[in-house]
Design a protein around this motif. Structure first.
Motif, PDB file in Angstrom:
ATOM      1  N   ARG A 230       0.822  -1.210   0.000  1.00  0.00           N
ATOM      2  CA  ARG A 230       0.000   0.000   0.000  1.00  0.00           C
ATOM      3  C   ARG A 230       0.861   1.269   0.000  1.00  0.00           C
ATOM      4  NH1 ARG A 230      -2.655  -3.179  -1.746  1.00  0.00           N
ATOM      5  NH2 ARG A 230      -4.716  -3.928  -1.124  1.00  0.00           N
ATOM      6  N   PHE A 231       2.122   1.102  -0.373  1.00  0.00           N
ATOM      7  CA  PHE A 231       3.031   2.233  -0.545  1.00  0.00           C
ATOM      8  C   PHE A 231       3.955   1.879  -1.698  1.00  0.00           C
ATOM      9  CE2 PHE A 231       4.987   6.005   1.632  1.00  0.00           C
ATOM     10  CZ  PHE A 231       5.985   6.233   0.696  1.00  0.00           C
ATOM     11  N   LEU A 232       3.870   2.664  -2.777  1.00  0.00           N
ATOM     12  CA  LEU A 232       4.676   2.385  -3.957  1.00  0.00           C
ATOM     13  C   LEU A 232       5.643   3.515  -4.229  1.00  0.00           C
ATOM     14  CD1 LEU A 232       2.020   1.053  -6.514  1.00  0.00           C
ATOM     15  CD2 LEU A 232       3.291  -0.214  -4.765  1.00  0.00           C
ATOM     16  N   LEU A 233       6.867   3.143  -4.606  1.00  0.00           N
ATOM     17  CA  LEU A 233       7.864   4.093  -5.088  1.00  0.00           C
ATOM     18  C   LEU A 233       7.851   4.006  -6.608  1.00  0.00           C
ATOM     19  CD1 LEU A 233       8.914   2.744  -2.286  1.00  0.00           C
ATOM     20  CD2 LEU A 233      11.076   3.799  -2.867  1.00  0.00           C
ATOM     21  N   LEU A 234       7.408   5.039  -7.257  1.00  0.00           N
ATOM     22  CA  LEU A 234       7.338   5.068  -8.714  1.00  0.00           C
ATOM     23  C   LEU A 234       8.656   5.656  -9.212  1.00  0.00           C
ATOM     24  CD1 LEU A 234       3.627   6.212  -9.042  1.00  0.00           C
ATOM     25  CD2 LEU A 234       4.565   3.883  -8.886  1.00  0.00           C
ATOM     26  N   ASP A 235       9.515   4.772  -9.708  1.00  0.00           N
ATOM     27  CA  ASP A 235      10.932   5.098  -9.876  1.00  0.00           C
ATOM     28  C   ASP A 235      11.286   5.539 -11.288  1.00  0.00           C
ATOM     29  OD1 ASP A 235      13.640   5.247  -9.014  1.00  0.00           O
ATOM     30  OD2 ASP A 235      14.030   3.304  -9.946  1.00  0.00           O
ATOM     31  N   ASN A 236      11.929   6.702 -11.379  1.00  0.00           N
ATOM     32  CA  ASN A 236      12.512   7.185 -12.633  1.00  0.00           C
ATOM     33  C   ASN A 236      11.519   7.216 -13.785  1.00  0.00           C
ATOM     34  OD1 ASN A 236      15.452   7.903 -12.474  1.00  0.00           O
ATOM     35  ND2 ASN A 236      15.518   5.902 -11.462  1.00  0.00           N
ATOM     36  N   MET A 237      10.313   7.631 -13.495  1.00  0.00           N
ATOM     37  CA  MET A 237       9.293   7.704 -14.538  1.00  0.00           C
ATOM     38  C   MET A 237       9.238   9.117 -15.108  1.00  0.00           C
ATOM     39  SD  MET A 237       6.087   5.485 -13.059  1.00  0.00           S
ATOM     40  CE  MET A 237       6.262   3.732 -12.683  1.00  0.00           C
ATOM     41  N   ALA A 238       9.172   9.207 -16.427  1.00  0.00           N
ATOM     42  CA  ALA A 238       8.901  10.497 -17.056  1.00  0.00           C
ATOM     43  C   ALA A 238       7.527  10.978 -16.602  1.00  0.00           C
ATOM     44  CB  ALA A 238       8.953  10.364 -18.569  1.00  0.00           C
ATOM     45  N   THR A 239       7.317  12.268 -16.605  1.00  0.00           N
ATOM     46  CA  THR A 239       6.093  12.820 -16.037  1.00  0.00           C
ATOM     47  C   THR A 239       4.828  12.268 -16.695  1.00  0.00           C
ATOM     48  OG1 THR A 239       7.325  14.840 -15.498  1.00  0.00           O
ATOM     49  CG2 THR A 239       4.912  14.961 -15.402  1.00  0.00           C
ATOM     50  N   PRO A 240       4.754  12.129 -18.021  1.00  0.00           N
ATOM     51  CA  PRO A 240       3.523  11.562 -18.603  1.00  0.00           C
ATOM     52  C   PRO A 240       3.249  10.134 -18.139  1.00  0.00           C
ATOM     53  CG  PRO A 240       4.806  12.727 -20.269  1.00  0.00           C
ATOM     54  CD  PRO A 240       5.681  12.626 -19.078  1.00  0.00           C
ATOM     55  N   LEU A 241       4.301   9.289 -18.068  1.00  0.00           N
ATOM     56  CA  LEU A 241       4.111   7.923 -17.585  1.00  0.00           C
ATOM     57  C   LEU A 241       3.694   7.931 -16.122  1.00  0.00           C
ATOM     58  CD1 LEU A 241       4.250   4.854 -17.759  1.00  0.00           C
ATOM     59  CD2 LEU A 241       6.735   5.024 -17.336  1.00  0.00           C
ATOM     60  N   LEU A 242       4.325   8.765 -15.335  1.00  0.00           N
ATOM     61  CA  LEU A 242       3.977   8.854 -13.918  1.00  0.00           C
ATOM     62  C   LEU A 242       2.509   9.218 -13.758  1.00  0.00           C
ATOM     63  CD1 LEU A 242       5.039   8.888 -10.958  1.00  0.00           C
ATOM     64  CD2 LEU A 242       5.501  11.320 -11.281  1.00  0.00           C
ATOM     65  N   ALA A 243       2.044  10.177 -14.531  1.00  0.00           N
ATOM     66  CA  ALA A 243       0.644  10.588 -14.443  1.00  0.00           C
ATOM     67  C   ALA A 243      -0.295   9.437 -14.789  1.00  0.00           C
ATOM     68  CB  ALA A 243       0.396  11.776 -15.370  1.00  0.00           C
ATOM     69  N   ARG A 244       0.062   8.643 -15.805  1.00  0.00           N
ATOM     70  CA  ARG A 244      -0.793   7.501 -16.184  1.00  0.00           C
ATOM     71  C   ARG A 244      -0.839   6.456 -15.081  1.00  0.00           C
ATOM     72  NH1 ARG A 244       1.874   8.109 -21.169  1.00  0.00           N
ATOM     73  NH2 ARG A 244       3.113   6.207 -20.846  1.00  0.00           N
ATOM     74  N   VAL A 245       0.312   6.177 -14.476  1.00  0.00           N
ATOM     75  CA  VAL A 245       0.356   5.165 -13.420  1.00  0.00           C
ATOM     76  C   VAL A 245      -0.417   5.647 -12.194  1.00  0.00           C
ATOM     77  CG1 VAL A 245       1.861   3.887 -11.842  1.00  0.00           C
ATOM     78  CG2 VAL A 245       2.533   4.190 -14.235  1.00  0.00           C
ATOM     79  N   VAL A 246      -0.246   6.904 -11.843  1.00  0.00           N
ATOM     80  CA  VAL A 246      -0.981   7.446 -10.696  1.00  0.00           C
ATOM     81  C   VAL A 246      -2.481   7.350 -10.943  1.00  0.00           C
ATOM     82  CG1 VAL A 246      -1.507   9.533  -9.379  1.00  0.00           C
ATOM     83  CG2 VAL A 246       0.865   8.970  -9.944  1.00  0.00           C
ATOM     84  N   ALA A 247      -2.916   7.720 -12.138  1.00  0.00           N
ATOM     85  CA  ALA A 247      -4.341   7.663 -12.453  1.00  0.00           C
ATOM     86  C   ALA A 247      -4.864   6.233 -12.372  1.00  0.00           C
ATOM     87  CB  ALA A 247      -4.586   8.242 -13.845  1.00  0.00           C
ATOM     88  N   ALA A 248      -4.078   5.277 -12.845  1.00  0.00           N
ATOM     89  CA  ALA A 248      -4.501   3.877 -12.813  1.00  0.00           C
ATOM     90  C   ALA A 248      -4.614   3.370 -11.383  1.00  0.00           C
ATOM     91  CB  ALA A 248      -3.507   3.022 -13.606  1.00  0.00           C
ATOM     92  N   VAL A 249      -3.648   3.744 -10.562  1.00  0.00           N
ATOM     93  CA  VAL A 249      -3.690   3.313  -9.160  1.00  0.00           C
ATOM     94  C   VAL A 249      -4.875   3.945  -8.450  1.00  0.00           C
ATOM     95  CG1 VAL A 249      -2.489   3.412  -6.939  1.00  0.00           C
ATOM     96  CG2 VAL A 249      -1.207   2.879  -9.017  1.00  0.00           C
TER      97      VAL A 249
END
Length: 304
Positions: A230-249
């Motif tokens: 229940r705690f994820l480190l989203l590592d070295n993601m470009a901002t667009p990818l980070l936004a997609r992963v955050v939205a999915a989570v």
């Protein structure tokens, strides 16, 4: 242990035992074996001479580490078998200061003040540098809902002080060490065989410990959540990818429950706000402790 003054209001301060240890080690370096000696000060100033000195900022910044000043003074007084010096804190840790501001006033045996000078300046300047750097990140994230975190990339022996300095600068501490939080990274995944296997191994061996999982891809993030993280480190993601992963989570939290998300790796101040606006809860920045320049401080003898 010595009394401490000048702490960040409402903060417990750094571990006093850790501060005592680092002060003792620093004085051993400076004064030599046994009780040690300062051949210049002890040759030119008689033991019973009393005086005062101001601790002054030589640059703008955020002050931290004033809690170490009385600890250093007390340790020196004991080594020299002289009376204790006193400290009047003018501004508390966590305060923004300008060049020329007096931070604290010290009174006592001049030998104690001058023997203690370099050690207290080294520690307070280092802590104030970390606090000043952290404040830049905290200011950049203001209003986004995201917080800046430190890491374990601290100066050996100074972790308690540097993490306290991060708090003085408006940042938040992550884990203190390897013992208090499990952090599953790529090497652990490789050794265990998968994210799921690594999470299950930690839970089996240390069932009461919180588990954080590093994810490089959306698939890894989904696997970690399915495994119970229940705690994820989203590592070295470009901002667009980070936004997609955050939205999915976030979309899946109705089923999984709340998941805390941290952006980590390749973070800079110029993209900090864009990263925060993806919806992450935290940005972790190793540079808060491993790359902060000192804040220049001075001790000026005012009477002798």
């Amino acid at each position: 242990m010595s009394d401490v003054v000048g702490g960040l209001p409402g903060d417990p301060g750094p571990d006093p035992a850790a501060i005592d240890r680092v002060v003792a080690a620093a004085l051993d370096e400076d004064l030599g074996p046994g009780a040690g000696r300062d051949v210049t000060t002890q040759a030119t100033i008689v033991p019973d001479e009393r005086g005062a000195a101001d601790l002054v900022a030589r640059a703008d910044g955020v002050v931290a580490g004033l809690v170490v000043v009385p600890v250093v003074l007390d340790a020196v007084a004991r080594r020299l078998a002289l009376p204790r010096a006193t400290v009047e804190v003018v501004v508390p840790d966590g305060t923004r200061v300008r060049r020329g501001d007096v931070l604290a006033r010290l009174t006592g045996p001049v030998q104690v003040l001058l023997v203690a000078e370099r050690t207290l300046l080294n520690l307070a300047s280092r802590a104030s540098g970390v606090a000043t750097h952290t404040r830049r990140w905290a200011d950049a994230l203001a209003g986004t809902g995201a917080l800046v975190l430190d890491t374990r990339k601290t100066t050996p022996g100074l972790r308690a002080l540097e993490k306290y300095a991060v708090r003085c600068g408006g940042g938040t501490n992550k884990r203190m060490g390897l013992y208090d939080v499990a952090m599953v990274k790529d090497n652990h995944v490789a050794a265990a065989g998968s994210v799921t296997a690594a999470v299950e191994a930690v839970r089996a061996r240390f069932p009461g410990v919180a588990i954080q999982v590093e994810a490089d891809t959306e698939d890894q993030a989904r696997e970690a959540i399915a495994a119970g993280a229940r705690f994820l480190l989203l590592d070295n993601m470009a901002t667009p990818l980070l936004a997609r992963v955050v939205a999915a989570v976030r979309e899946g939290e109705a089923a999984s429950g709340r998941v805390e998300l941290e952006a980590t790796g390749n973070l800079t101040l110029d993209r900090a706000r864009d990263v925060a606006l993806t919806g992450v809860d935290y940005l972790s920045v190793g540079g808060l402790t491993h790359s902060s320049p000192i804040l220049d401080l001075a001790l000026d003898l005012t009477t002798a």
